[in-house]
Design a protein around this motif. Structure first.
Motif, PDB file in Angstrom:
ATOM      1  N   TYR A 156      17.221   4.912  -4.651  1.00 23.77           N
ATOM      2  CA  TYR A 156      17.131   3.541  -4.141  1.00 23.77           C
ATOM      3  C   TYR A 156      16.116   3.458  -2.996  1.00 23.77           C
ATOM      4  CZ  TYR A 156      20.734   0.783  -6.543  1.00 23.77           C
ATOM      5  OH  TYR A 156      21.452   0.067  -7.466  1.00 23.77           O
ATOM      6  N   ALA A 157      16.146   4.422  -2.097  1.00 20.55           N
ATOM      7  CA  ALA A 157      15.211   4.431  -0.973  1.00 20.55           C
ATOM      8  C   ALA A 157      13.776   4.520  -1.477  1.00 20.55           C
ATOM      9  CB  ALA A 157      15.522   5.599  -0.043  1.00 20.55           C
ATOM     10  N   TYR A 158      13.549   5.393  -2.467  1.00 20.55           N
ATOM     11  CA  TYR A 158      12.213   5.517  -3.056  1.00 20.55           C
ATOM     12  C   TYR A 158      11.750   4.193  -3.661  1.00 20.55           C
ATOM     13  CZ  TYR A 158       8.792   6.193  -6.715  1.00 20.55           C
ATOM     14  OH  TYR A 158       7.698   6.041  -7.518  1.00 20.55           O
ATOM     15  N   THR A 159      12.642   3.565  -4.432  1.00 18.83           N
ATOM     16  CA  THR A 159      12.275   2.340  -5.141  1.00 18.83           C
ATOM     17  C   THR A 159      11.945   1.208  -4.171  1.00 18.83           C
ATOM     18  OG1 THR A 159      13.511   2.901  -7.134  1.00 18.83           O
ATOM     19  CG2 THR A 159      13.163   0.557  -6.709  1.00 18.83           C
ATOM     20  N   LEU A 160      12.764   1.028  -3.159  1.00 16.35           N
ATOM     21  CA  LEU A 160      12.513  -0.034  -2.191  1.00 16.35           C
ATOM     22  C   LEU A 160      11.156   0.148  -1.508  1.00 16.35           C
ATOM     23  CD1 LEU A 160      16.094  -0.219  -0.717  1.00 16.35           C
ATOM     24  CD2 LEU A 160      14.889  -2.136  -1.794  1.00 16.35           C
ATOM     25  N   LYS A 161      10.823   1.377  -1.170  1.00 16.46           N
ATOM     26  CA  LYS A 161       9.530   1.649  -0.538  1.00 16.46           C
ATOM     27  C   LYS A 161       8.383   1.433  -1.521  1.00 16.46           C
ATOM     28  CE  LYS A 161       6.938   5.224   1.942  1.00 16.46           C
ATOM     29  NZ  LYS A 161       6.974   6.618   2.488  1.00 16.46           N
ATOM     30  N   ALA A 162       8.538   1.926  -2.741  1.00 16.47           N
ATOM     31  CA  ALA A 162       7.472   1.814  -3.736  1.00 16.47           C
ATOM     32  C   ALA A 162       7.188   0.358  -4.094  1.00 16.47           C
ATOM     33  CB  ALA A 162       7.853   2.605  -4.987  1.00 16.47           C
ATOM     34  N   MET A 163       8.239  -0.442  -4.206  1.00 15.77           N
ATOM     35  CA  MET A 163       8.050  -1.836  -4.620  1.00 15.77           C
ATOM     36  C   MET A 163       7.366  -2.660  -3.539  1.00 15.77           C
ATOM     37  SD  MET A 163      11.461  -2.678  -6.883  1.00 15.77           S
ATOM     38  CE  MET A 163      10.751  -4.162  -7.606  1.00 15.77           C
ATOM     39  N   LYS A 164       7.568  -2.297  -2.285  1.00 17.22           N
ATOM     40  CA  LYS A 164       6.919  -3.035  -1.197  1.00 17.22           C
ATOM     41  C   LYS A 164       5.410  -2.844  -1.210  1.00 17.22           C
ATOM     42  CE  LYS A 164      10.938  -3.027   1.882  1.00 17.22           C
ATOM     43  NZ  LYS A 164      11.553  -2.502   3.119  1.00 17.22           N
ATOM     44  N   GLY A 165       4.947  -1.767  -1.791  1.00 15.02           N
ATOM     45  CA  GLY A 165       3.517  -1.496  -1.806  1.00 15.02           C
ATOM     46  C   GLY A 165       2.775  -2.016  -3.020  1.00 15.02           C
ATOM     47  N   LEU A 166       3.454  -2.690  -3.923  1.00 14.35           N
ATOM     48  CA  LEU A 166       2.813  -3.145  -5.151  1.00 14.35           C
ATOM     49  C   LEU A 166       1.907  -4.349  -4.909  1.00 14.35           C
ATOM     50  CD1 LEU A 166       5.768  -2.885  -7.703  1.00 14.35           C
ATOM     51  CD2 LEU A 166       3.865  -1.293  -7.382  1.00 14.35           C
ATOM     52  N   GLN A 167       0.821  -4.390  -5.658  1.00 12.45           N
ATOM     53  CA  GLN A 167      -0.111  -5.513  -5.593  1.00 12.45           C
ATOM     54  C   GLN A 167      -0.122  -6.233  -6.936  1.00 12.45           C
ATOM     55  OE1 GLN A 167      -1.621  -6.385  -2.656  1.00 12.45           O
ATOM     56  NE2 GLN A 167      -0.367  -4.706  -1.829  1.00 12.45           N
ATOM     57  N   PHE A 168      -0.089  -7.554  -6.897  1.00 15.50           N
ATOM     58  CA  PHE A 168      -0.033  -8.355  -8.126  1.00 15.50           C
ATOM     59  C   PHE A 168      -0.422  -9.789  -7.792  1.00 15.50           C
ATOM     60  CE2 PHE A 168       4.094  -7.951  -6.063  1.00 15.50           C
ATOM     61  CZ  PHE A 168       4.410  -9.283  -5.800  1.00 15.50           C
ATOM     62  N   ASP A 169      -0.643 -10.580  -8.823  1.00 20.53           N
ATOM     63  CA  ASP A 169      -0.930 -12.003  -8.654  1.00 20.53           C
ATOM     64  C   ASP A 169       0.315 -12.855  -8.851  1.00 20.53           C
ATOM     65  OD1 ASP A 169      -3.775 -11.602  -8.320  1.00 20.53           O
ATOM     66  OD2 ASP A 169      -3.841 -11.166 -10.466  1.00 20.53           O
ATOM     67  N   LEU A 170       1.080 -12.558  -9.898  1.00 19.75           N
ATOM     68  CA  LEU A 170       2.288 -13.305 -10.230  1.00 19.75           C
ATOM     69  C   LEU A 170       3.447 -12.320 -10.336  1.00 19.75           C
ATOM     70  CD1 LEU A 170       0.859 -15.381 -13.253  1.00 19.75           C
ATOM     71  CD2 LEU A 170       0.566 -15.851 -10.809  1.00 19.75           C
ATOM     72  N   TRP A 171       4.663 -12.782 -10.044  1.00 20.84           N
ATOM     73  CA  TRP A 171       5.800 -11.887 -10.232  1.00 20.84           C
ATOM     74  C   TRP A 171       6.964 -12.604 -10.885  1.00 20.84           C
ATOM     75  CZ3 TRP A 171      10.771 -11.152  -7.901  1.00 20.84           C
ATOM     76  CH2 TRP A 171      11.120 -12.087  -6.928  1.00 20.84           C
ATOM     77  N   LEU A 172       7.676 -11.828 -11.696  1.00 23.81           N
ATOM     78  CA  LEU A 172       8.855 -12.258 -12.437  1.00 23.81           C
ATOM     79  C   LEU A 172       9.893 -11.155 -12.277  1.00 23.81           C
ATOM     80  CD1 LEU A 172       6.749 -13.008 -15.629  1.00 23.81           C
ATOM     81  CD2 LEU A 172       7.504 -14.760 -13.997  1.00 23.81           C
ATOM     82  N   ALA A 173      11.068 -11.340 -12.873  1.00 25.45           N
ATOM     83  CA  ALA A 173      12.108 -10.316 -12.741  1.00 25.45           C
ATOM     84  C   ALA A 173      13.028 -10.349 -13.946  1.00 25.45           C
ATOM     85  CB  ALA A 173      12.895 -10.521 -11.451  1.00 25.45           C
TER      86      ALA A 173
END
Length: 289
Positions: free
Chosen positions: A225-242
């Motif tokens: 969970y700690a890894y994922t939260l950190k990794a997701m904060k660094g993502l670059q994109f134009d649009l996001w969905l879930a």
């Protein structure tokens, strides 16, 4: 009425799977919005929404066939088919099946769609065992029997693997925690005006039963969970969905009948705020005795 009209389409699938389906663990008190109809629409370029009111499913349409990401609950197969066809596509042209996570609310109809389309299931290598036993090996929900019809993976995916079809590339991002193989997808889609980098995020929410110090079937869950939260904060994109419509506030951004407006899904501030709330929930649970 929609389900009644379309159920015969899946009759052969239902007959072939009925004996197994009777053994499925049924979870009570599911939110009605998980099965509620929601009109399909074009999100951006060749990316379309074909899910229910709350459980997101996405169609990536290409000249060489299509990719379906997520299916919702087991009763959503006729609805997804109706949505795909309403957009002018065919279920038989779906060539690849993907999912953000191997939980019953995102893969419940995967077996039916796979049989109806003949598509290949591609899944995170870490979620493949759960997909293959109907979720019975899930570290939180498992142990009581299958919750969805099992699906065997045709290809195992690992972090940063690329799925190619008809000129579209989909990159799988390993974001474990919610399930061992939870993942997000990055897709570049293009319309008449521009190219958009789209993130289909698996937001790292934490189930109440999860113990971040470690679970019998998942000792490293807190670390992941700690890894994922950190990794997701660094993502670059134009649009996001879930994977869930409410997670990216679909119904505030799009109403049935709205014109094509990819820009409403930009919302970097909303993404950052959602991750910050999840980080706080993680820290609170980590500190709880």
């Amino acid at each position: 009425m929609l389900f009644k009209r379309l159920l015969p389409v899946f009759f052969a699938v239902a007959v072939s799977c009925s004996a197994y389906a009777q053994k499925l663990v049924r979870l009570p008190n599911l939110d009605k919005e998980w099965s509620q109809d929601y009109p399909p629409f074009r999100i951006a370029g060749n990316l379309y929404y074909v899910g229910t009111y709350e459980l997101a499913a996405y169609l990536v349409a290409t000249p060489q066939g299509h990719v379906l990401i997520n299916t919702g609950l087991d009763d959503s197969a006729p609805l997804i088919r109706a949505h795909v066809e309403k957009l002018g596509f065919k279920i038989k042209d779906i060539k690849i099946l993907l999912t953000n996570q191997a939980h019953f609310d995102h893969v419940g109809a995967m077996a039916a769609i796979k049989e109806a389309s003949g598509a290949q299931m591609m899944v995170s290598a870490k979620d493949a065992p759960s997909m293959a036993d109907g979720g019975n090996s899930d570290y939180v929900m498992g142990g009581k029997g299958p919750m969805f019809l099992p699906v065997k993976a045709g290809r195992l995916l690992h972090d940063r693997d690329t799925i190619q079809l008809g000129g579209t590339a989909i990159v799988m991002l390993d974001h474990p925690g919610h399930t061992r193989g939870s993942c997000s997808f990055l897709i570049d889609v293009k319309d008449e005006r521009q190219t958009y980098r789209v993130l289909i995020a698996n937001m790292p929410s934490i189930l109440d039963e999860t113990k971040l110090a470690g679970m019998p079937g998942y000792p490293e869950v807190g670390k992941d969970y700690a890894y994922t939260l950190k990794a997701m904060k660094g993502l670059q994109f134009d649009l996001w969905l879930a994977a869930h419509a409410s997670q990216f506030r679909l119904h505030k951004k799009h109403q049935p009948g709205d014109a094509y407006q990819p820009e409403v899904f930009k919302d970097r501030a909303g993404y950052d705020a959602a991750l910050e709330a999840l980080t706080k929930a993680y820290q609170k649970k980590l500190n709880d005795k």
